[in-house]
Scaffold this motif. Structure first.
Motif, PDB file in Angstrom:
ATOM      1  N   VAL A 153      47.999  39.916  33.997  1.00 22.61           N
ATOM      2  CA  VAL A 153      47.363  40.434  32.936  1.00 22.61           C
ATOM      3  C   VAL A 153      45.896  41.075  33.106  1.00 22.61           C
ATOM      4  O   VAL A 153      45.057  39.918  33.234  1.00 22.61           O
ATOM      5  CB  VAL A 153      47.684  40.268  31.437  1.00 22.61           C
ATOM      6  N   PHE A 154      45.532  42.119  33.407  1.00 21.71           N
ATOM      7  CA  PHE A 154      44.095  42.613  33.360  1.00 21.71           C
ATOM      8  C   PHE A 154      43.668  43.253  32.176  1.00 21.71           C
ATOM      9  O   PHE A 154      43.981  44.530  31.813  1.00 21.71           O
ATOM     10  CB  PHE A 154      43.714  43.302  34.584  1.00 21.71           C
ATOM     11  N   ALA A 155      42.862  42.661  31.302  1.00 20.29           N
ATOM     12  CA  ALA A 155      42.702  43.299  29.875  1.00 20.29           C
ATOM     13  C   ALA A 155      41.247  43.764  29.934  1.00 20.29           C
ATOM     14  O   ALA A 155      40.366  43.164  30.260  1.00 20.29           O
ATOM     15  CB  ALA A 155      42.845  42.197  28.670  1.00 20.29           C
ATOM     16  N   SER A 156      41.196  45.114  29.379  1.00 21.38           N
ATOM     17  CA  SER A 156      39.800  45.814  29.405  1.00 21.38           C
ATOM     18  C   SER A 156      39.734  46.832  28.570  1.00 21.38           C
ATOM     19  O   SER A 156      40.911  47.576  27.985  1.00 21.38           O
ATOM     20  CB  SER A 156      39.540  46.247  30.903  1.00 21.38           C
ATOM     21  N   ASP A 157      38.529  47.345  28.222  1.00 18.95           N
ATOM     22  CA  ASP A 157      38.474  48.741  27.313  1.00 18.95           C
ATOM     23  C   ASP A 157      38.492  49.894  28.475  1.00 18.95           C
ATOM     24  O   ASP A 157      38.579  51.015  28.013  1.00 18.95           O
ATOM     25  CB  ASP A 157      37.262  48.488  26.668  1.00 18.95           C
ATOM     26  N   PHE A 158      38.460  49.583  29.798  1.00 16.25           N
ATOM     27  CA  PHE A 158      38.507  50.741  30.909  1.00 16.25           C
ATOM     28  C   PHE A 158      37.525  51.687  30.692  1.00 16.25           C
ATOM     29  O   PHE A 158      37.734  52.687  31.049  1.00 16.25           O
ATOM     30  CB  PHE A 158      39.887  51.164  30.790  1.00 16.25           C
ATOM     31  N   LYS A 159      36.272  51.103  30.473  1.00 15.97           N
ATOM     32  CA  LYS A 159      35.099  52.060  30.645  1.00 15.97           C
ATOM     33  C   LYS A 159      34.419  51.787  31.737  1.00 15.97           C
ATOM     34  O   LYS A 159      34.725  50.874  32.603  1.00 15.97           O
ATOM     35  CB  LYS A 159      34.067  51.637  29.515  1.00 15.97           C
ATOM     36  N   ASN A 160      33.620  52.851  32.329  1.00 26.98           N
ATOM     37  CA  ASN A 160      33.063  52.760  33.391  1.00 26.98           C
ATOM     38  C   ASN A 160      32.579  51.382  34.200  1.00 26.98           C
ATOM     39  O   ASN A 160      32.478  50.839  35.300  1.00 26.98           O
ATOM     40  CB  ASN A 160      32.101  54.032  33.853  1.00 26.98           C
ATOM     41  N   ASP A 161      31.780  50.698  33.117  1.00 25.38           N
ATOM     42  CA  ASP A 161      30.915  49.547  33.386  1.00 25.38           C
ATOM     43  C   ASP A 161      31.833  48.259  34.003  1.00 25.38           C
ATOM     44  O   ASP A 161      31.213  47.224  34.216  1.00 25.38           O
ATOM     45  CB  ASP A 161      29.910  49.396  32.385  1.00 25.38           C
ATOM     46  N   SER A 162      33.041  48.440  33.787  1.00 25.47           N
ATOM     47  CA  SER A 162      34.060  47.474  34.023  1.00 25.47           C
ATOM     48  C   SER A 162      34.554  47.719  35.539  1.00 25.47           C
ATOM     49  O   SER A 162      35.527  46.680  35.819  1.00 25.47           O
ATOM     50  CB  SER A 162      35.055  47.421  32.947  1.00 25.47           C
ATOM     51  N   LYS A 163      34.314  48.715  36.100  1.00 22.95           N
ATOM     52  CA  LYS A 163      35.102  49.078  37.362  1.00 22.95           C
ATOM     53  C   LYS A 163      35.004  47.983  38.355  1.00 22.95           C
ATOM     54  O   LYS A 163      35.863  47.686  39.080  1.00 22.95           O
ATOM     55  CB  LYS A 163      34.674  50.153  37.949  1.00 22.95           C
ATOM     56  N   GLU A 164      33.567  47.176  38.357  1.00 22.38           N
ATOM     57  CA  GLU A 164      33.608  46.315  39.434  1.00 22.38           C
ATOM     58  C   GLU A 164      34.630  45.190  39.348  1.00 22.38           C
ATOM     59  O   GLU A 164      34.998  44.462  40.183  1.00 22.38           O
ATOM     60  CB  GLU A 164      32.160  45.727  39.355  1.00 22.38           C
ATOM     61  N   THR A 165      34.623  44.761  37.901  1.00 18.54           N
ATOM     62  CA  THR A 165      35.656  43.526  37.752  1.00 18.54           C
ATOM     63  C   THR A 165      37.178  44.043  38.063  1.00 18.54           C
ATOM     64  O   THR A 165      37.925  43.079  38.521  1.00 18.54           O
ATOM     65  CB  THR A 165      35.857  43.468  35.974  1.00 18.54           C
ATOM     66  N   TYR A 166      37.577  45.335  38.104  1.00 20.07           N
ATOM     67  CA  TYR A 166      38.667  45.647  38.366  1.00 20.07           C
ATOM     68  C   TYR A 166      39.057  45.649  40.064  1.00 20.07           C
ATOM     69  O   TYR A 166      40.015  45.000  40.280  1.00 20.07           O
ATOM     70  CB  TYR A 166      39.354  47.214  38.141  1.00 20.07           C
ATOM     71  N   ARG A 167      37.846  45.750  40.649  1.00 17.64           N
ATOM     72  CA  ARG A 167      37.940  45.676  42.131  1.00 17.64           C
ATOM     73  C   ARG A 167      38.072  44.065  42.541  1.00 17.64           C
ATOM     74  O   ARG A 167      39.188  43.744  43.273  1.00 17.64           O
ATOM     75  CB  ARG A 167      36.531  46.000  42.890  1.00 17.64           C
ATOM     76  N   GLN A 168      37.532  43.308  41.792  1.00 17.53           N
ATOM     77  CA  GLN A 168      37.615  41.940  41.987  1.00 17.53           C
ATOM     78  C   GLN A 168      39.008  41.542  41.643  1.00 17.53           C
ATOM     79  O   GLN A 168      39.629  40.684  42.236  1.00 17.53           O
ATOM     80  CB  GLN A 168      36.660  41.039  41.124  1.00 17.53           C
ATOM     81  N   ALA A 169      39.673  42.085  40.494  1.00 16.62           N
ATOM     82  CA  ALA A 169      40.941  41.674  40.227  1.00 16.62           C
ATOM     83  C   ALA A 169      42.080  42.151  41.155  1.00 16.62           C
ATOM     84  O   ALA A 169      42.947  41.423  41.336  1.00 16.62           O
ATOM     85  CB  ALA A 169      41.136  42.237  38.631  1.00 16.62           C
ATOM     86  N   SER A 170      41.623  43.240  41.475  1.00 21.38           N
ATOM     87  CA  SER A 170      42.966  43.820  42.608  1.00 21.38           C
ATOM     88  C   SER A 170      42.812  43.073  43.663  1.00 21.38           C
ATOM     89  O   SER A 170      43.896  42.890  44.430  1.00 21.38           O
ATOM     90  CB  SER A 170      42.520  45.242  42.847  1.00 21.38           C
ATOM     91  N   GLU A 171      41.580  42.677  44.165  1.00 21.65           N
ATOM     92  CA  GLU A 171      41.593  41.956  45.698  1.00 21.65           C
ATOM     93  C   GLU A 171      42.193  40.412  45.420  1.00 21.65           C
ATOM     94  O   GLU A 171      43.132  39.875  46.215  1.00 21.65           O
ATOM     95  CB  GLU A 171      39.850  41.647  46.045  1.00 21.65           C
ATOM     96  N   PHE A 172      41.797  39.978  43.993  1.00 21.02           N
ATOM     97  CA  PHE A 172      42.574  38.494  43.643  1.00 21.02           C
ATOM     98  C   PHE A 172      44.078  38.692  43.672  1.00 21.02           C
ATOM     99  O   PHE A 172      44.763  37.824  44.362  1.00 21.02           O
ATOM    100  CB  PHE A 172      41.972  38.088  42.375  1.00 21.02           C
TER     101      PHE A 172
END
Length: 274
Positions: A153-172
């Protein structure tokens, strides 16, 4: 994920984290850097009385080395390269510096947290590491005989400043062959329509090639409850959340969690820094 840093105080919780690190290391051919920080305030050593204080430090250093030797005899560490690090002046606030020194790509650590995200992190050693770390921190609460991740589960508000964290999560997720469940939690005080929420999430992920995901909008009393309840509904193996560095993650949660959610927080949590 070739280098893993595991802070340890030689507690059962720390060993639970080390066992998970060992499973990951065997799967990915990683090396483990096992870090113990002596709780001795070196800056308070009085030069006049150093003949008393320094031998005490050496005593605790030797005790730590003995503990390391005992751990290294564990079957679950067989055939894994484990590096011993003892820092007499370190604190959990500078684990990240040690991580960079060793080139570690992830920190795996145990938590004594009793219930919920807030109790799991706020004021704990895990929270101190999460607050400062600019690399992913995987927090383990229980022993896992077999650590595998099918649903993250990747929980976020999905604003632009969180995009780097999604890159990390998708790689993981890619490394573990896991499906990512993108989750936005709606609350009464911060409500977004399903249509707008889906548009925001789709815009958020459009630059990434990762395709193994679902999009989910979940309504609940609080963001924290929404994350925990959704994770229970899909029986997630891991919860991923974004952090804001020095703010830690305390700002992310409001209120307490009822007793019926306590066990849900036992799921492993991984944090990614914005």
């Amino acid at each position: 994920m070739k280098k893993i840093l595991v802070p340890t105080d030689f507690s059962q919780e720390a060993e639970n984290a080390l066992k998970v690190a060992a499973q990951i290391a065997k799967k990915h051919g990683s090396e483990i850097y096992l870090l113990h920080m002596l709780e001795i305030p070196m800056q308070e050593i009085d030069a006049v009385n150093s003949h008393v204080e320094v031998p005490e430090v050496m005593f605790f250093m030797k005790m730590a080395h003995k503990k390391f030797e005992e751990i290294m005899e564990s079957d679950y560490l067989k055939d894994i390269t484990v590096h011993e690090i003892v820092k007499p002046e370190a604190s959990f606030n500078n684990v990240t510096d040690i991580c960079h020194e060793q080139g570690a790509e992830i920190i795996i650590m145990g938590s004594h947290g009793a219930s919920g995200f807030k109790e799991m992190f706020v004021g704990s050693n895990a929270e101190k590491v999460v607050r400062m770390s600019d690399i992913p921190v995987l927090v383990i609460k229980n022993e896992h005989e077999e650590f595998s991740i099918d649903d993250l589960v990747f929980a976020s508000d999905f604003k632009n400043d969180s995009k780097e964290t999604y890159r990390q999560a998708s790689e993981f997720a890619t490394a573990f062959g896991a499906k990512v469940h993108l989750l936005m939690v709606n609350t009464a005080g911060n409500f977004t329509t399903t249509k707008n929420a889906k548009e925001r999430i789709n815009t958020f992920i459009e630059d990434y090639s990762f395709k193994n995901y679902t999009i989910n909008i979940y309504n609940d009393d609080s963001v924290e409850k929404g994350i925990l309840n959704f994770s229970k509904d899909i029986d997630a193996d891991l919860i991923g959340i974004s952090t804001h560095g020095r703010q830690g993650i305390a700002h992310f949660f409001n209120g307490s969690i009822s007793e019926d959610l306590v066990n849900h927080a036992n799921r492993p949590v991984i944090t990614f820094k914005i």
